[in-house]
Design a protein around this motif. Structure first.
Motif, PDB file in Angstrom:
ATOM      1  N   LEU A  12       0.677  -1.098   0.088  1.00  0.00           N
ATOM      2  CA  LEU A  12       0.189   0.100  -0.023  1.00  0.00           C
ATOM      3  C   LEU A  12       0.856   1.204  -0.006  1.00  0.00           C
ATOM      4  CD1 LEU A  12      -3.014  -1.130   2.430  1.00  0.00           C
ATOM      5  CD2 LEU A  12      -2.837  -0.922  -0.130  1.00  0.00           C
ATOM      6  N   ALA A  13       1.998   1.168   0.505  1.00  0.00           N
ATOM      7  CA  ALA A  13       2.972   2.377   0.189  1.00  0.00           C
ATOM      8  C   ALA A  13       3.310   2.535  -1.018  1.00  0.00           C
ATOM      9  CB  ALA A  13       4.142   2.022   1.051  1.00  0.00           C
ATOM     10  N   GLU A  17       2.481   4.436  -7.574  1.00  0.00           N
ATOM     11  CA  GLU A  17       3.418   3.780  -8.516  1.00  0.00           C
ATOM     12  C   GLU A  17       2.549   2.786  -8.964  1.00  0.00           C
ATOM     13  OE1 GLU A  17       4.456   3.947  -5.446  1.00  0.00           O
ATOM     14  OE2 GLU A  17       6.399   4.952  -5.360  1.00  0.00           O
ATOM     15  N   ARG A  18       1.682   1.972  -8.631  1.00  0.00           N
ATOM     16  CA  ARG A  18       1.084   0.848  -8.975  1.00  0.00           C
ATOM     17  C   ARG A  18      -0.171   1.661  -9.998  1.00  0.00           C
ATOM     18  NH1 ARG A  18      -3.783  -1.016  -7.365  1.00  0.00           N
ATOM     19  NH2 ARG A  18      -3.443  -0.367  -5.322  1.00  0.00           N
ATOM     20  N   THR A  48      -5.407  -4.623  -1.186  1.00  0.00           N
ATOM     21  CA  THR A  48      -4.239  -5.056  -0.849  1.00  0.00           C
ATOM     22  C   THR A  48      -3.755  -6.247  -1.627  1.00  0.00           C
ATOM     23  OG1 THR A  48      -5.460  -6.902   0.161  1.00  0.00           O
ATOM     24  CG2 THR A  48      -5.066  -4.975   1.557  1.00  0.00           C
ATOM     25  N   GLY A  49      -4.502  -6.478  -2.907  1.00  0.00           N
ATOM     26  CA  GLY A  49      -3.950  -7.432  -3.882  1.00  0.00           C
ATOM     27  C   GLY A  49      -5.101  -7.834  -4.810  1.00  0.00           C
ATOM     28  N   ALA A  50      -4.926  -8.919  -5.636  1.00  0.00           N
ATOM     29  CA  ALA A  50      -5.691  -9.463  -6.586  1.00  0.00           C
ATOM     30  C   ALA A  50      -5.548 -10.918  -7.026  1.00  0.00           C
ATOM     31  CB  ALA A  50      -5.126  -8.623  -8.150  1.00  0.00           C
ATOM     32  N   LEU A  51      -6.597 -11.261  -7.462  1.00  0.00           N
ATOM     33  CA  LEU A  51      -6.807 -12.837  -8.063  1.00  0.00           C
ATOM     34  C   LEU A  51      -6.925 -12.729  -9.352  1.00  0.00           C
ATOM     35  CD1 LEU A  51      -6.664 -15.485  -6.202  1.00  0.00           C
ATOM     36  CD2 LEU A  51      -9.088 -15.681  -6.620  1.00  0.00           C
ATOM     37  N   PRO A  73       7.893  -5.406 -14.462  1.00  0.00           N
ATOM     38  CA  PRO A  73       9.109  -4.570 -14.198  1.00  0.00           C
ATOM     39  C   PRO A  73       8.904  -3.427 -13.492  1.00  0.00           C
ATOM     40  CG  PRO A  73       7.982  -4.568 -16.361  1.00  0.00           C
ATOM     41  CD  PRO A  73       7.287  -5.458 -15.583  1.00  0.00           C
ATOM     42  N   ALA A  74       7.497  -2.899 -13.154  1.00  0.00           N
ATOM     43  CA  ALA A  74       7.209  -1.602 -12.180  1.00  0.00           C
ATOM     44  C   ALA A  74       7.582  -2.235 -10.898  1.00  0.00           C
ATOM     45  CB  ALA A  74       6.009  -1.190 -12.431  1.00  0.00           C
ATOM     46  N   ASP A  75       7.372  -3.515 -10.703  1.00  0.00           N
ATOM     47  CA  ASP A  75       7.933  -4.144  -9.191  1.00  0.00           C
ATOM     48  C   ASP A  75       6.848  -3.401  -8.184  1.00  0.00           C
ATOM     49  OD1 ASP A  75       9.208  -5.725  -7.324  1.00  0.00           O
ATOM     50  OD2 ASP A  75      10.577  -3.855  -6.869  1.00  0.00           O
ATOM     51  N   VAL A  76       5.650  -3.776  -8.449  1.00  0.00           N
ATOM     52  CA  VAL A  76       4.550  -3.225  -7.756  1.00  0.00           C
ATOM     53  C   VAL A  76       3.590  -4.146  -7.083  1.00  0.00           C
ATOM     54  CG1 VAL A  76       4.478  -1.004  -8.839  1.00  0.00           C
ATOM     55  CG2 VAL A  76       2.983  -2.850  -9.670  1.00  0.00           C
ATOM     56  N   TYR A  77       4.305  -5.510  -7.039  1.00  0.00           N
ATOM     57  CA  TYR A  77       3.589  -6.608  -6.400  1.00  0.00           C
ATOM     58  C   TYR A  77       4.427  -7.745  -5.860  1.00  0.00           C
ATOM     59  CZ  TYR A  77       3.908  -9.661 -10.333  1.00  0.00           C
ATOM     60  OH  TYR A  77       4.434 -10.218 -11.386  1.00  0.00           O
TER      61      TYR A  77
END
Length: 93
Positions: A12-13, A17-18, A48-51, A73-77
Motif C-alpha cells: 500500500l506504500a 506507482e501501481r 491489498t492485492g488481486a486474484l 518490471p514496475a515491481d509493484v506486487y
C-alpha cells in the motif's frame, strides 16, 4: 491446458506507482482474456492485492505471461500464490 491461480499482494506504500502503471496492466489483461489465457481477474475490495485465474499450457507459459505483465518490471506486487488449480465446477458467463 491447465488452470493456475495467482494471487498478487500489493504494498500500500507503493499505491501511486501501481496506479500509474495500472492502465497498461489492464490492457495486457484484456489481451490475455481475448486470447483465452485469462479466465478471471480482479482486485480485492481492500486493494491489498488481486486474484487471477489463467488457462495455460503449463507453469512455464504462465511465468512467461507474468514476466510480460507491466506490473512486473514496475515491481509493484509480490507473488503471494501461484498454484495449479483443478476446478470442480466450470466457469460460465
Amino acid at each position: 491446458m491447465a488452470f493456475f491461480v495467482v494471487q498478487l499482494q500489493f504494498d500500500l506504500a507503493e499505491t501511486d506507482e501501481r496506479l500509474a502503471v495500472r492502465p497498461a496492466h489492464r490492457e495486457y489483461l484484456n489481451e490475455l482474456k481475448e486470447a483465452g489465457k485469462l479466465v478471471a481477474a480482479g482486485p480485492f475490495t481492500d486493494q491489498t492485492g488481486a486474484l487471477l485465474v489463467y488457462d495455460v499450457a503449463d507453469e512455464a507459459e504462465l511465468r512467461d505471461i507474468l514476466a510480460k505483465d507491466p506490473y512486473t518490471p514496475a515491481d509493484v506486487y509480490q507473488l503471494a500464490l501461484l498454484t495449479e488449480w483443478q476446478p470442480l465446477f466450470p466457469f460460465s458467463e
